[in-house]
Scaffold this motif. Structure first.
Motif, PDB file in Angstrom:
ATOM      1  N   GLU B 432       0.846  -1.191   0.000  1.00 15.62           N
ATOM      2  CA  GLU B 432       0.000   0.000   0.000  1.00 15.62           C
ATOM      3  C   GLU B 432       0.890   1.253   0.000  1.00 15.62           C
ATOM      4  OE1 GLU B 432      -3.278   1.963   3.117  1.00 15.62           O
ATOM      5  OE2 GLU B 432      -1.956   0.355   3.742  1.00 15.62           O
ATOM      6  N   THR B 433       0.454   2.294  -0.707  1.00 15.81           N
ATOM      7  CA  THR B 433       1.141   3.585  -0.625  1.00 15.81           C
ATOM      8  C   THR B 433       0.667   4.262   0.653  1.00 15.81           C
ATOM      9  OG1 THR B 433       1.232   3.772  -3.032  1.00 15.81           O
ATOM     10  CG2 THR B 433       1.516   5.804  -1.783  1.00 15.81           C
ATOM     11  N   VAL B 434       1.566   4.395   1.657  1.00 11.03           N
ATOM     12  CA  VAL B 434       1.100   4.854   2.976  1.00 11.03           C
ATOM     13  C   VAL B 434       1.368   6.324   3.229  1.00 11.03           C
ATOM     14  CG1 VAL B 434       1.179   2.583   4.060  1.00 11.03           C
ATOM     15  CG2 VAL B 434       3.219   4.029   4.084  1.00 11.03           C
ATOM     16  N   ALA B 435       2.202   6.963   2.417  1.00 11.33           N
ATOM     17  CA  ALA B 435       2.432   8.387   2.656  1.00 11.33           C
ATOM     18  C   ALA B 435       2.944   9.074   1.412  1.00 11.33           C
ATOM     19  CB  ALA B 435       3.433   8.589   3.792  1.00 11.33           C
ATOM     20  N   PHE B 436       2.607  10.376   1.308  1.00  7.33           N
ATOM     21  CA  PHE B 436       3.266  11.261   0.354  1.00  7.33           C
ATOM     22  C   PHE B 436       4.284  12.034   1.173  1.00  7.33           C
ATOM     23  CE2 PHE B 436      -0.993  12.051  -2.131  1.00  7.33           C
ATOM     24  CZ  PHE B 436      -1.105  10.688  -2.342  1.00  7.33           C
ATOM     25  N   GLY B 437       5.479  12.211   0.661  1.00  9.65           N
ATOM     26  CA  GLY B 437       6.516  12.912   1.415  1.00  9.65           C
ATOM     27  C   GLY B 437       7.021  14.137   0.681  1.00  9.65           C
ATOM     28  N   PHE B 438       7.422  15.122   1.458  1.00 13.67           N
ATOM     29  CA  PHE B 438       7.922  16.382   0.924  1.00 13.67           C
ATOM     30  C   PHE B 438       9.220  16.699   1.658  1.00 13.67           C
ATOM     31  CE2 PHE B 438       3.366  16.083   1.111  1.00 13.67           C
ATOM     32  CZ  PHE B 438       2.934  16.478  -0.139  1.00 13.67           C
TER      33      PHE B 438
END
Lengths: 300, 544
Positions: B432-438
């Motif tokens: 699963e894609t669990v986070a978007f990061g910046f």
């Protein structure tokens, strides 16, 4: 500063997607359906790996009811480019006598196209299939991801799609799962024709208007491509100046009356058209949400 | 007809797009504007997009016929066509009358081509909104004129700014329901400008509209002569969204695929993230640090002397260097920093909450590394735009974390480059894609701006306590309480048993206290012998 045009951006995006698949997946295949979208997809694949050839074969799921000109074009294209072409026919369906006239469009499409596709993917153990579908074609397509994850049973779960921020595709999957990947997701019909004109991409001559033998049936002009299509009482074969906006099984694909015999004419005609591209497709009208239903069942 | 990539030089067969545009539709040479629409449930987002598509002539006759049938079945506008049904494509959406997933729509006017991401307003679908925003140049934020600013308006504005959208158009909708009252508009407009002052948008345009009636959508509204600015569509056609400074910066190519058709050709394919490359330019390969010069450049239009950001290219180098997917080829003059530890904002999208210590696959451009979540400094209250102390990040939460990486990663702060500063975290078990990061700029450079500094001593103590015994309400804390109560109960039991046997409270007390003190120590030692690989994160939080 170089400002990329709309088409150059779409082209770059599609090439990126195609390369990403090859770099991260095991055994991709390009679903080659012979139409204009497939032609563009193939052209982009050639560009993506130039000077190498695309490191994947083409797969055509043949329902045995395609226009003869499509089949000739398919074989000519694969031969000219020196690419591997796999043609798969659902032999169970052939044995059962499935066809658009005998079984109706719904059963025919399901057995010969959807089940045929699943058979071919399972048989060759392909884990990714490129398709030329675009989001502007149909409402449920508009919600489809570029990397569309399918279960081991090839099912699409519209409520459980992975987010795709930026151009970061999560290409991980479990054993048995597969992806349908749509590099042309963000293209419109107009973009496709503009690109074909710009890049001089060969397409099946059926897209250009010519005098053809057609029959009026259920409000559509059907081209009688072989004698398997029997004429109903009262039906007459007429020769009319027609062309096709999309190509599929000939009994399920309505022609439009047109004088557009060149790419320039087609683009001009499209700009003034008031009917959507899929209007001539019989299978889309099998019931509200029918495309969504088909996709859940494994249709690409 | 010729096909571009035969065994000849590609330049010979594929004409440059600029060379031949006769006969193309006018959109072929257009600029492209990508925008998203966001608003709360019932603000009329889908109606507005449906209206824009309709006014721009992007709705065909057979689709209008289908719309009429659908409007009677699902519509909320009586006999009138319900434009929302043009865009709500999934059966579940049509039944519930809400937008769940991002829907992409395409239209073109005489001046520009547009890609619209219609994103859901509900908090539950924040990740879908962020997805739509991640590729957008501009955001349309809808506000219901009857309701004014809602917490969601602030939330959407914050997410849009987090994702790096610099241009906002606020459509104050349903003006027909407030009698096209200028005072209502002025009040909401002033509220909005005050609310987003700290978010640093480059432009904020505010337009009063009625999506249902098409007022101020295509042309200036006769019902609102007091509004002096352009209508929505003309504004979208005209607005200038500066490209990121991708072209002026040093060239960067994340290597996507190594192209080796034969022994004579070894090309590195990828999409240029920034800058411009010329044949003969000196480059450095990251993370190895080895250098070479560019020998050949192949763009989609063929062999070229230079290539720009955004183009999908294949290049060859003058020297044989070992380069594989995930390496980064950068201009030798301005190489990209390589890091083993990152500070980043995370937008958590996983079903299960983020816990410190979780391990994930981090994908940034074409690089993939294993990342461990070190510390969660704080989460961000996305309605007040302020940092708040936190121990876990739940779905849709945003927080500042430190990540430890098992391999070096070439990266830039997100503000400088979306391509080299934006990443996703993937759960290694569920995929699963669990986070978007910046990626945020390294501490040191902007230390005084670090919101963690704003935390007081009490907050720090609370953080330390939570690290030891778990945060209130978490499974960790429950586990701790359960252990404590079990310990006390068994001590009381021992005391009772000893007293019954010996009849001497003193001896029994010493025995019980000794047990209370010694047993955990012994058990700890014993556990340490056996448990070489603690995997506390398995119990609940995502990631192992």
């Amino acid at each position: 500063m170089i400002q990329l045009s709309h088409l150059q951006k779409l082209e770059a995006e599609a090439i990126f997607i195609i390369r990403e698949v090859v770099a991260t997946c095991d055994k991709p295949v390009l679903l080659y359906s012979i139409g204009k979208d497939s032609a563009v997809l193939l052209h982009l694949a050639l560009k993506a790996f130039y000077p190498a050839k695309p490191p994947f074969p083409l797969l055509h799921v043949d329902t045995t009811w395609k226009f003869r000109e499509m089949i000739a074009f398919r074989d000519e294209t694969a031969g000219r480019l020196g690419l591997d072409l796999i043609v798969h026919v659902n032999q169970d369906g052939v044995r059962a006598g499935i066809g658009p006239f005998a079984s109706g469009s719904r059963v025919h499409t399901d057995v010969m196209k959807t089940q045929g596709l699943k058979q071919a993917l399972d048989l060759h153990k392909f884990d990714v299939a490129f398709g030329g579908a675009r989001r502007d074609e149909e409402k449920s397509r508009a919600k489809e991801r570029i990397f569309s994850l399918r279960s081991a049973e090839h099912r699409w779960d519209p409520k459980n799609q992975r987010p795709e921020p930026w151009q970061l595709f999560n290409t991980r999957k479990h054993k048995g799962e597969s992806f349908r990947v749509f590099p042309l997701s963000n293209w419109t019909e107009r973009d496709v024709w503009d690109y074909i004109a710009l890049e001089n991409i060969p397409v099946v001559p059926l897209y250009f208007a010519a005098p053809r033998a057609v029959v009026r049936r259920d409000g559509a002009w059907i081209m009688r491509d072989d004698e398997r299509m029997e004429l109903a009482p009262g039906e007459v074969v007429e020769t009319r100046m027609v062309r096709f906006r999309t190509l599929g099984c000939y009994p399920l694909t309505g022609a439009v009356e047109s004088e557009a015999a060149s790419l320039t004419d087609i683009i001009a005609e499209m700009r003034s058209s008031r009917a959507s591209e899929r209007q001539g497709r019989v299978i889309d009208h099998d019931g509200a949400g029918s495309m969504e239903q088909k996709k859940q069942e494994g249709y690409f | 007809m010729a096909v571009a990539a035969e065994k000849k030089r590609p330049g010979a067969t594929a004409p440059l797009p600029a060379n031949d545009s006769s006969g193309l539709s006018e959109t072929a040479q257009h600029s492209l504007l990508r925008f998203i629409t966001c608003g709360s449930v019932d603000d009329g987002k889908s109606t507005l997009i449906g209206r824009v598509l309709y006014e721009a002539g992007a709705v065909f006759d057979d689709q209008l016929t289908a719309l009429d049938a659908d409007s009677r079945k699902f519509g909320t506008q009586g006999a009138e066509p319900d434009f929302a049904l043009l865009v709500d494509g999934l059966s579940a959406e049509r039944e519930q009358g809400i937008t769940i997933d991002v829907a992409y729509r395409y239209f073109a006017t005489e001046k520009r081509s547009f890609i619209v991401a219609d994103t859901p307003g509900h908090e539950q679908y924040t990740r879908n909104m962020a997805t739509g925003a991640s590729t957008a140049d501009l955001a349309i934020i809808l506000i219901d004129a009857r309701k004014g600013l809602l917490p969601q308006t602030r939330r959407h504005s914050f997410i849009v700014s987090l994702v790096g959208v610099r241009h906002v158009v606020v459509a104050i909708n349903k003006m027909d329901l407030v009698g096209y009252d200028e005072a209502v508009f002025d009040r909401i407009a002033a509220d909005y400008r005050a609310a987003v002052k700290s978010l640093g948008f480059t432009s904020v345009d505010i337009i009063p509209v009625s999506a249902r009636d098409g007022e101020n959508v295509m042309r200036p509204s006769a019902a609102m002569p007091w509004h002096k600015g352009p209508a929505l569509l003309p504004l979208l056609e005209a607005i200038v969204v500066e490209q990121e400074t991708r072209d002026e910066a040093g060239f960067v190519l994340p290597v996507q695929w190594v192209n080796r058709p034969d022994l004579d050709f070894r090309g590195y394919a990828g999409t240029a993230a920034r800058g411009r490359a010329r044949v003969g330019d000196a480059v450095t390969v990251l993370p190895s640090g080895r250098s070479s010069t560019i020998a050949r450049l192949i763009t989609p239009s063929g062999e070229a002397s230079n290539a720009a950001a955004g183009q999908a290219v294949t290049l060859t180098l003058a020297d044989e260097i070992d380069i594989s997917r995930g390496d980064v080829i950068a201009s030798a003059a301005s190489p990209v920093p390589v890091r083993r530890e990152l500070r980043a904002r995370l937008l958590w999208t996983g079903e299960r909450a983020m816990l410190e210590g979780g391990q994930f696959v981090l994908k940034l451009a074409t690089q993939a590394v294993n990342a461990t979540i070190g510390a969660l400094d704080h989460s961000i209250d996305i309605e007040g735009f302020k940092p708040v102390p936190a121990q876990v990040l739940r779905m849709n939460g945003i927080g500042l974390v430190t990540l430890r990486l098992d391999r070096p990663l070439a990266t830039l702060p997100y503000q400088e480059s979306r391509d080299l500063g934006g990443f996703i975290l993937i759960d290694r078990i569920s995929n699963e894609t669990v986070a978007f990061g910046f990626v945020v700029a390294e501490p040191g450079a902007g230390r005084s701006l670090n919101p963690a500094e704003a935390l007081g001593t009490a907050d720090r103590l609370r953080q330390a306590r939570n690290r030891l015994i778990g945060a209130p309400g978490t499974p960790d804390r429950r586990l701790w309480w359960s252990a404590v109560s079990w310990r006390l109960l068994s001590t009381a039991g021992l005391f009772g048993a000893a007293l019954a046997l010996t009849g001497r409270p003193g001896v029994s007390g010493v025995l019980a206290l000794g047990d209370l003190a010694l047993r955990p120590t012994l058990r700890g030692l014993h556990a340490r012998l056996w448990q070489k690989h603690p995997s506390a994160a398995l119990q609940d939080g995502a990631g192992i």
